[in-house]
Design a protein around this motif. Structure first.
Motif, PDB file in Angstrom:
ATOM      1  N   ILE A 167       0.830  -1.208   0.000  1.00 20.05           N
ATOM      2  CA  ILE A 167       0.000   0.000   0.000  1.00 20.05           C
ATOM      3  C   ILE A 167       0.863   1.256   0.000  1.00 20.05           C
ATOM      4  N   GLU A 168       1.936   1.257   0.808  1.00 21.53           N
ATOM      5  CA  GLU A 168       2.802   2.427   0.935  1.00 21.53           C
ATOM      6  C   GLU A 168       3.536   2.758  -0.354  1.00 21.53           C
ATOM      7  N   THR A 169       3.795   1.763  -1.187  1.00 18.35           N
ATOM      8  CA  THR A 169       4.614   1.987  -2.388  1.00 18.35           C
ATOM      9  C   THR A 169       3.806   1.898  -3.679  1.00 18.35           C
ATOM     10  N   THR A 170       2.498   1.910  -3.555  1.00 18.24           N
ATOM     11  CA  THR A 170       1.608   1.899  -4.722  1.00 18.24           C
ATOM     12  C   THR A 170       0.929   3.258  -4.833  1.00 18.24           C
ATOM     13  N   GLY A 171       0.963   3.833  -6.020  1.00 18.06           N
ATOM     14  CA  GLY A 171       0.440   5.186  -6.210  1.00 18.06           C
ATOM     15  C   GLY A 171      -1.007   5.252  -6.626  1.00 18.06           C
ATOM     16  N   ALA A 172      -1.777   4.230  -6.266  1.00 13.10           N
ATOM     17  CA  ALA A 172      -3.202   4.202  -6.608  1.00 13.10           C
ATOM     18  C   ALA A 172      -3.943   3.438  -5.519  1.00 13.10           C
ATOM     19  N   PRO A 173      -5.242   3.678  -5.381  1.00 12.79           N
ATOM     20  CA  PRO A 173      -6.031   2.937  -4.376  1.00 12.79           C
ATOM     21  C   PRO A 173      -6.021   1.436  -4.667  1.00 12.79           C
ATOM     22  N   ILE A 174      -6.073   0.647  -3.599  1.00 15.69           N
ATOM     23  CA  ILE A 174      -6.021  -0.808  -3.717  1.00 15.69           C
ATOM     24  C   ILE A 174      -7.214  -1.427  -2.997  1.00 15.69           C
ATOM     25  N   VAL A 175      -7.814  -2.419  -3.626  1.00 19.33           N
ATOM     26  CA  VAL A 175      -8.812  -3.254  -2.958  1.00 19.33           C
ATOM     27  C   VAL A 175      -8.103  -4.536  -2.538  1.00 19.33           C
ATOM     28  N   VAL A 176      -8.064  -4.810  -1.240  1.00 16.50           N
ATOM     29  CA  VAL A 176      -7.365  -5.985  -0.724  1.00 16.50           C
ATOM     30  C   VAL A 176      -8.336  -7.159  -0.664  1.00 16.50           C
TER      31      VAL A 176
END
Length: 220
Positions: free
Chosen positions: A203-212
């Motif tokens: 999450i910290e190194t992704t530049g877009a929202p994430i659905v886990v």
């Protein structure tokens, strides 16, 4: 910083699990070329290259390379029984007709919607687009293999690509050294994390929202 050899091979090993019996598969330049060495031997598949081979095998043993046989990246390859050779026009005809079940490509950026930018960094000299546009548009499934961040630590998975696009909404999956994402309905779904990373690291190194995904797994 670039990825180490062991990490690159682990990404390729995970990508190979997406290949199943009877598929026609194209492997792009870079990490994707390594996938050929991890395809299960009992699978009957055909590897396709833009430079004119259908039925490519993995890397030949040292000393048995044939200077006339190479993949799209120029590296030596082996040949499977029943392989065929043809010109680039026929190779691209296979792509454009939609006969490829899977293409596995590298990328510079991928957006949360699956937009792919993988052919140029503005201001830098490159030999050309290659077959990326055709592959990303016409293959039935498009899998991206790449670093999670660039050499400066900036995310390569972003809300919107800043680099020139290869194709809009083309990616179905993204596999990095940290995670496995599925691109679904304009969203990034995190299905797997790559050991030893955590969901928080991703999450910290992704530049877009994430659905886990609620059933997220760990790939060793």
């Amino acid at each position: 910083m670039g990825l180490g050899i062991e990490t690159r091979h682990r990404i390729a090993r995970r990508a190979a699990l997406e290949i199943s019996n009877g598929m026609i598969v194209n492997l792009g330049i870079g990490i994707p070329t390594l996938v050929a060495d991890y395809i299960e031997n009992d699978l009957h598949i055909m590897l396709h290259t833009e430079n004119g081979i259908l039925g490519m095998g993995g890397s030949p043993e040292a000393g048995s390379e044939d200077g006339n046989l190479s993949n799209a990246g120029g590296y030596p390859v082996s040949i499977q029984p029943g392989a065929s050779y043809f010109d680039s026009a026929t190779a691209f005809g296979i792509i454009r007709k939609g006969l490829l079940d899977v293409t596995i490509l590298g990328a510079l950026e991928v957006s949360e919607r699956g937009d792919i930018a993988n052919w140029i960094v503005p201001g830098k000299r490159v030999p050309g687009m290659g077959g990326a546009i055709d592959l990303a548009q016409k293959a039935k499934k498009v899998i991206i293999l790449m670093n999670h961040t660039d050499k400066y630590g900036n995310p390569k998975i972003v809300r919107s690509c800043s680099l020139p696009l290869t194709v809009k909404e083309g990616a179905d999956m993204i596999i990095t050294e940290k995670a496995v994402f599925h691109c679904e309905d304009g969203k990034l779904v995190l299905r797997e994390i790559m050991s030893p990373y955590t969901v928080e690291d991703v999450i910290e190194t992704t530049g877009a929202p994430i659905v886990v995904d609620e059933h997220i797994s760990v790939f060793q």
